[in-house]
Design an enzyme around this catalytic site. Sequence first.
Site, PDB file in Angstrom:
ATOM      1  N   SER A 118       0.820  -1.205   0.000  1.00 53.36           N
ATOM      2  CA  SER A 118       0.000   0.000   0.000  1.00 53.36           C
ATOM      3  C   SER A 118       0.860   1.264   0.000  1.00 53.36           C
ATOM      4  O   SER A 118       1.959   1.291   0.577  1.00 53.36           O
ATOM      5  CB  SER A 118      -0.907   0.016   1.236  1.00 53.36           C
TER       6      SER A 118
ATOM      7  N   TYR B 280      -2.278   5.554  -4.529  1.00 53.78           N
ATOM      8  CA  TYR B 280      -3.308   6.566  -4.320  1.00 53.78           C
ATOM      9  C   TYR B 280      -2.894   7.817  -5.091  1.00 53.78           C
ATOM     10  O   TYR B 280      -1.704   8.146  -5.167  1.00 53.78           O
ATOM     11  CB  TYR B 280      -3.453   6.909  -2.835  1.00 53.78           C
TER      12      TYR B 280
ATOM     13  N   THR C  83      -6.022   2.402  -6.810  1.00 57.68           N
ATOM     14  CA  THR C  83      -7.262   2.401  -6.039  1.00 57.68           C
ATOM     15  C   THR C  83      -8.102   3.612  -6.431  1.00 57.68           C
ATOM     16  O   THR C  83      -7.630   4.748  -6.389  1.00 57.68           O
ATOM     17  CB  THR C  83      -6.975   2.413  -4.534  1.00 57.68           C
TER      18      THR C  83
ATOM     19  N   LYS D 222      -8.646  -0.937  -8.921  1.00 56.90           N
ATOM     20  CA  LYS D 222      -9.319  -1.511  -7.757  1.00 56.90           C
ATOM     21  C   LYS D 222     -10.395  -0.561  -7.243  1.00 56.90           C
ATOM     22  O   LYS D 222     -10.159   0.631  -7.102  1.00 56.90           O
ATOM     23  CB  LYS D 222      -8.303  -1.793  -6.656  1.00 56.90           C
TER      24      LYS D 222
ATOM     25  N   HIS E  12     -13.816  -1.613  -0.878  1.00 57.44           N
ATOM     26  CA  HIS E  12     -12.806  -1.184   0.095  1.00 57.44           C
ATOM     27  C   HIS E  12     -13.042  -1.836   1.460  1.00 57.44           C
ATOM     28  O   HIS E  12     -12.836  -1.215   2.512  1.00 57.44           O
ATOM     29  CB  HIS E  12     -12.788   0.336   0.234  1.00 57.44           C
TER      30      HIS E  12
END
Length: 388
Positions: A117, A140, A166, A262, A286
């Site tokens: 992440s 992100y 994402t 995603k 999520h």
Amino acid sequence: MQTRLRRVKVVSTLLTIDDLKRQARRRVPKMFFDYADSGSWTEATYRANEEDFAKIKLRQRVLVDMTNRSLESTMIGEKVSMPIALAPTGLTGMQHADGEILAAQAAEEFGVPFTLSTMSICSIEDVAAATKKPFWFQLYVMRDRDFVASLIDRAKDAGCSALVLTLDLQILGQRHKDLRNGLSTPPKFTPKHVWQVATRPRWLVGMMGTRRRTFRNIACHAKGVTDLSSLAVWTAEQFDPRLSWKDVAWIKERWGGKLILKGILDPDDARMAAEAGADAIVVSNHGGRQLDGAPSSISVLPRVVEAVGDRVEVHFDGGIRSGQDVLKALCLGAKGTFIGRPFLYGLGAGGKDGVKLTLDILRKELDTTLALCGKRDITEVGKSLLYD
């Protein structure tokens, strides 16, 4: 030697993902366990993710050859020992010291993908230095496009084999447990937080032995991001609510490699993702941590698969707590699955060994269920294994 024997004895009593969850709850400070285990607002979508799997019934078959079974498959062209990837999860390194590194190593040894992440405790470079197999990196999108570009370039330099973008965190969902717990990284030194940490001595010793206790992918770019309030400010300033399909095109070009999108729940968005040239999409809400009241991931999976056909590979995320859940998602059209909370429970319960145990539990359950449904090859499953 005695410590090792005790560890083996404890591990042998952990037979299900729920067992790992209970063990993690005992070993991880409440604020971090709750972060991993909570949803947004009323948590209705979080609960539905798990509960809706129980509504799907499998067909038992008998008097068929169950020998020589195989769980091997591929995800975006990469060979996997079973169609399961470790999902990107924030603050993984606060479930257990150096958590992202340990999880990546466990996934590598097991032959499944690991996804790091953006909001990790261990950095891209930390994980790359501790592993040999390319991992996936989750991105992100921030207002500061130079920062985004640098993350992409760092993932390239680390040899990451896929970028997972994402789409559903342009703003942060309302997560009441985190607010009530006063979540912070590293922990605050209020009496409540000191008590939480002091009553988890294994966790504390591990954290004292590592220098990785903050968001190392962003620390040098977003100074002062150390607790929930500062993270919320940084999120409001940097997470870009204007994120659009044009940005996806820019990221795809900048990255130049395999791209996974995603956060898809709607068939229209799935079709647009296919048109954008994604290599795969992940059907995901999520983990119930964003829009509470959205449908469970498994309930919309068939419609998304129908919408895109063979134009893009469909992966699944949300609510998997057993190997049977994995099989159900595959039967409904997913090419691969992501697990988040299950491996976090394993990590909190027993570090790297706990993550490997998570994967072993899912593998055994998936293999046994495949056999009892009358199939030997995981790549041949479909709706024929389910009751209407």
